[in-house]
Design a protein around this motif. Structure first.
Motif: not given
Length: 663
Positions: A270-290
């Motif tokens: 994957f190039d980019d990543l969005m992590i969701l939890a309970m309908g909110r964004v935990v992180y969105h951006g490039e994977i190393p940033g996560a």
């Protein structure tokens, strides 16, 4: 295993590696004769942005006589982006809102939800018209199992590709996609139905779903859980195909997917990543940033550990136990930290920049969206649906079973009511022959009705998906299916009609046999119409199988055999006019007894009670069943045709309103 394909035998793949040697920058596929198969035009470069997406579902409950409205938040201020040439993965635990976000971005399944926020495609809000430049690969693989892989793709190409493209070029594009998705070895293999007939493998089905959407070379591709049910090897193949799609062409496709528990090898793709939890964004951006984001908040990923598993494990919530979960504090900490981070500021800045930049090339693309929602005209849709319906009908394995079933039932009925053909009718045989006629009506009606209830709802699932993808309208599909199946329903009853008519000794005249056969075909067709109506009015097959017997029973009781028409309660007498059992049974009795001018009555030494049952002619038999032979029996035939057509009209109207595409 059909997934292990010797692809080199069919194509020559030229791959130019980047400086790092890890990324495929260009893939060019050629046929053995060296001619390029690139038919579809390169899609425009698309940047997708969404800002402060809020989604909620409202429930209305009756609590102690009071109407209480409750609102459930599914997504809360979700903002993000997707770039051309890059693969974005949306991950999160069950119930995090991944599929809901994907549905909102594609403008699907919104009828029961309330959404606020902005979705921009190259700076333009397209709404439902986003489907004209995008493709959506759903989690479940639904196909017409009687088609081969190539036939399915050709059907999709005829309806999804522009009408100005010739059939030859569409066929070339299909062949190109088959090579691209490594479906060469199974292109002439029947897809099959899981649990019913032998099918192609799970990996091939996933790639076939992807191939179906690739035909039009879309600018954006959405995938909902594309690796569900696959092993790690097949999952990697599917994601690798998605990666190839994102990197293909001069501009690259914008690819977004939701994915559940990817392996470490898959995650690295994957190039980019969005992590969701309970309908909110935990992180969105490039994977190393996560990884850095989690580490900064006190949740570093252990060495030699799958980052995807770590991200989800730290925020996993058990559905129904959101308030009690110990991970709520972690989610709050991660989401609040993300909201004030430089990564979030960059996401917001990208949206504002896109809004200022405006539409550009997408303004032109949007202006070309057709008002009728479809790439082809209704005549082309009808022709494609008719050809497919004819293939499905001809290859239906139940067809041969139906032939043997009708032959067997005709023999059984004929042997039970066996009598010498052309022998004079005994007055005591009237009840037996009438009972046999009613069994013919009952068996053909129920067989046709429940045959449809067991098969048509499954086909409706495929229809709803293809209709939502704007491949064809409900009208061409429904008419084509009806026309393709009519010859079958006219053919297989002849096996039962011939055996039961001669074994049971019905009226010995060629015209009467011909009318008997046509009457049986009409009964079957009406039963099929009723099955269509129930299937289209109900939500699923289980509900249809529950409702159908409850509706059929009163129609069955008012057939005239169990309750004479003259003895029917006045407030229920109208039921017989919507009962094809009533009209068809009268037609059967009229056809059998109308020309009988005498009966052999019991001998004189019988009791007087037996003498009372003696019929002089067929007129007496029909009178005993409240049938007036003076009335034209064509009225009953006309009523049967009205029911036959009326049930189908109701079915089509229900199908149209349940699946119509919003404008």
């Amino acid at each position: 295993m059909t997934d292990n394909i010797s692809f080199e035998q069919e194509t020559r793949t030229k791959i130019r590696q980047t400086n790092s040697g890890t990324e495929q920058a260009k893939i060019s596929i050629e046929f053995n004769n060296g001619e390029s198969a690139c038919i579809a035009k390169q899609p425009p470069k698309v940047r997708l942005r969404w800002n402060k997406i809020n989604v909620s579902a409202q429930e209305v409950k009756n609590c102690r006589g009071k109407v209480v409205k409750s609102e459930t938040k599914i997504l809360k201020d979700v903002s993000g982006y997707a770039e051309p040439g890059r693969l974005l993965a949306i991950i999160g635990s069950s119930g995090a809102g991944k599929s809901t976000l994907l549905n909102m971005l594609t403008w699907r399944n919104k009828s029961q939800l309330y959404m606020t926020g902005d979705i921009l495609v190259n700076g333009v809000s397209m709404g439902a018209d986003i489907s004209s430049i995008s493709a959506y690969v759903e989690q479940d693989d639904l196909f017409m199992g009687e088609l081969t892989v190539k036939e399915h793709l050709m059907f999709a190409a005829r309806l999804r590709m522009d009408a100005s493209i010739s059939d030859k070029n569409k066929s070339a594009r299909v062949q190109e996609v088959i090579h691209q998705m490594c479906l060469n070895r199974c292109e002439n293999t029947m897809i099959g139905k899981p649990g019913i007939t032998k099918t192609i493998s799970g990996g091939e089905m996933k790639r076939l779903s992807l191939a179906s959407e690739l035909l039009t070379n879309p600018s954006i591709m959405f995938f909902d859980e594309p690796t569900s049910g696959l092993d790690s090897y097949l999952a990697r193949m599917i994601v690798d195909s998605m990666k190839t799609v994102a990197k293909s062409g001069h501009t690259g496709c914008t690819v977004i997917c939701t994915i559940h528990q990817p392996s470490s090898e898959v995650f690295e793709m994957f190039d980019d990543l969005m992590i969701l939890a309970m309908g909110r964004v935990v992180y969105h951006g490039e994977i190393p940033g996560a990884l850095q984001h989690y580490a900064d908040n006190g949740f570093p990923c252990p060495r030699n550990y799958n980052p995807a598993d770590h991200f989800i494990m730290e925020i996993a919530i058990v559905p129904g136990e959101e308030e009690q979960s110990k991970h709520r504090t972690r989610i709050r900490k991660l989401t609040e930290s993300y909201e004030v981070s430089s990564v979030k500021m960059r996401v917001d800045g990208m949206f504002e920049e896109e809004k200022i930049r405006g539409g550009g090339e997408m303004m032109i693309q949007k202006s070309k969206v057709k008002q009728n929602h479809y790439n082809t005209g209704y005549l082309t849709q009808f022709h494609a649906c008719l050809v497919r319906a004819a293939k499905l009908t001809r290859r239906n394995p139940a067809l041969k079973i139906k032939m043997f079933e009708n032959l067997f039932i005709g023999i059984v009925f004929g042997l039970i009511y066996l009598r010498t053909f052309r022998a004079p009718y005994l007055s005591t045989e009237v009840g037996d022959i009438n009972g046999c006629l009613f069994l013919v009506v009952l068996n053909t009606s129920l067989g046709a009705t429940f045959g449809i209830l067991n098969s048509f709802p499954g086909e409706l699932l495929v229809f709803r998906r293809e209709h939502a993808n704007r491949m064809y309208s409900s009208g061409p599909y429904f008419v084509a299916k009806n026309l393709a199946e009519m010859p079958v329903y006219a053919f297989y009853p002849i096996f039962m009609c011939v055996t039961v008519y001669f074994l049971a000794g019905f009226y010995p005249h060629a015209a009467n046999f011909f009318y008997f056969y046509l009457f049986v075909v009409l009964v079957i067709s009406t039963g099929v119409s009723f099955g269509y109506m129930i299937s289209c009015l109900t939500a699923n097959q289980a509900m249809a199988l529950i409702i159908a017997p409850a509706v059929i029973m009163p129609l069955f009781l008012f057939s005239g055999l169990f309750l004479r028409s003259g003895n029917t309660p006045a407030f229920l007498s109208w039921i017989k006019y919507i009962s094809w059992f009533y009209f068809s049974y009268e037609i059967a009795l009229y056809n059998q007894w109308n020309a009988v001018d005498h009966f052999v009555c019991p001998s004189s030494n019988m009791t007087s009670q037996t003498h009372a049952t003696c019929f002089n002619n067929g007129y007496d038999v029909m009178t005993s069943y409240d049938i007036d032979p003076q009335n034209d029996i064509s009225l009953n035939v006309g009523c049967m045709f009205i029911l036959f057509i009326g049930f189908r009209v109701i079915a089509f109207v229900a199908l149209y309103f349940r699946t119509r595409i919003p404008t």
